[in-house]
Design a protein around this motif. Structure first.
Motif, short mmCIF file in Angstrom:
data_model
loop_
_atom_site.label_atom_id
_atom_site.label_comp_id
_atom_site.label_asym_id
_atom_site.label_seq_id
_atom_site.Cartn_x
_atom_site.Cartn_y
_atom_site.Cartn_z
N UNK A 105 -3.78 -0.34 8.97
CA UNK A 105 -4.50 -0.63 7.72
C UNK A 105 -4.65 0.60 6.85
N UNK A 106 -3.91 1.66 7.14
CA UNK A 106 -3.97 2.86 6.35
C UNK A 106 -2.78 3.75 6.73
N UNK A 141 0.82 -1.20 0.00
CA UNK A 141 0.00 0.00 0.00
C UNK A 141 0.86 1.26 0.00
N UNK A 142 1.95 1.30 0.74
CA UNK A 142 2.74 2.50 0.91
C UNK A 142 3.69 2.76 -0.27
N UNK A 143 4.36 1.72 -0.79
CA UNK A 143 5.40 1.96 -1.82
C UNK A 143 5.29 1.05 -3.02
N UNK A 144 4.43 0.04 -2.95
CA UNK A 144 4.34 -0.90 -4.06
C UNK A 144 5.56 -1.82 -4.10
N UNK A 145 6.33 -1.83 -3.05
CA UNK A 145 7.50 -2.70 -2.98
C UNK A 145 8.77 -2.08 -3.52
N UNK A 146 8.75 -0.73 -3.72
CA UNK A 146 9.92 -0.02 -4.25
C UNK A 146 10.72 0.56 -3.08
N UNK A 147 11.93 0.06 -2.83
CA UNK A 147 12.72 0.56 -1.69
C UNK A 147 13.20 2.00 -1.89
#
Length: 251
Positions: free
Chosen positions: A248-249, A178-184
């Motif tokens: 959750x947000x 949710x926060x970064x899409x998995x992009x470090x």
């Protein structure tokens, strides 16, 4: 010449008187001849030997005294030699005992030194063995993680477990997506934090003050580092929400 004192002499005839006088004179002459020196050497009487007897006794006494003194000196010399010999033997015995004691002490010291050296070598080997065992154990226990989102989350969970920070794989993974899409390397340059000059960064979008406050020891101080970012965010969520699972947000 006086007339001899012979009983009945006065009753003798003149012839008899002359005969008796002659006999008496001859006897006296014989006695005088016997005591006059210069006679036949073989005819000396015992009277001549009498003055020599005291001289012979004195000589024997002197000889006995000299013999006694000689024996005394010999006895003293023998005693002195015996004493010196005993002293030499005692000194030799003492020297031998001291040498033996010194040798025994040297051997004991050498043995002790050898034992100490052996013990030191054994200790060194045991230490080296233990060190090698620890290294092998640590190497065996040290996990390797793939350099991707799955690996980052799993490594973070192992660190969090040691530090007592709650969280699950599912809760972390859900919030990262949710926060970064998995992009470090993700960064938010438009929200209120960005407007305040502290943009959110990394997998779980942590601002600099939060990252520095909740940084987990043993991880990198780079907020873009995946493991450092996840563990700091989970440490903050545990302090504020009880666990990252409860988020959750936006948080």
């Amino acid at each position: 010449m006086p007339l001899p004192n012979i009983p009945g002499y006065n009753r003798l005839t003149k012839t008899h008187k002359y005969s008796a006088a002659g006999i008496a004179a001859a006897g006296a002459a014989a006695i005088a001849f016997a005591v006059v020196p210069g006679g036949d050497a073989g005819a000396k009487t015992t009277a001549q030997d009498l003055p020599n007897k005291p001289v012979a006794l004195t000589s024997q006494k002197a000889d006995a005294q000299a013999h006694h003194e000689a024996l005394t000196k010999q006895s003293a010399l023998a005693a002195k030699q015996a004493k010196e010999e005993a002293a030499k033997k005692a000194a030799a015995k003492k020297a031998a005992a001291e040498a033996a004691a010194k040798k025994a002490a040297e051997e004991a010291a050498a043995k002790k030194a050898a034992e100490a050296k052996a013990a030191k070598e054994r200790a060194a080997k045991q230490t080296a063995s233990r060190s090698a065992t620890r290294i092998e154990t640590v190497a065996a226990e040290k996990k390797t993680y793939p350099d991707n989102l799955d690996g980052w989350i799993r490594e973070s969970l192992d660190i969090m477990k040691k530090k007592g920070i709650p969280g699950t794989y599912e809760g972390i993974h859900r919030n990262i997506i949710r926060e970064s899409g998995g992009n470090p390397r993700a960064i938010n340059l438009w929200d209120i934090n960005a407007q305040n000059g502290v943009p959110s960064k990394g997998l779980l979008q942590v601002i600099a003050p939060t990252f520095q406050t909740y940084h987990v020891e043993g991880t990198s101080w780079d907020p873009y580092d995946p493991v450092a970012n996840i563990t700091a965010a989970c440490n903050y969520a545990a302090d504020r929400y009880g666990s990252m699972d409860n988020v959750n947000g936006p948080y």
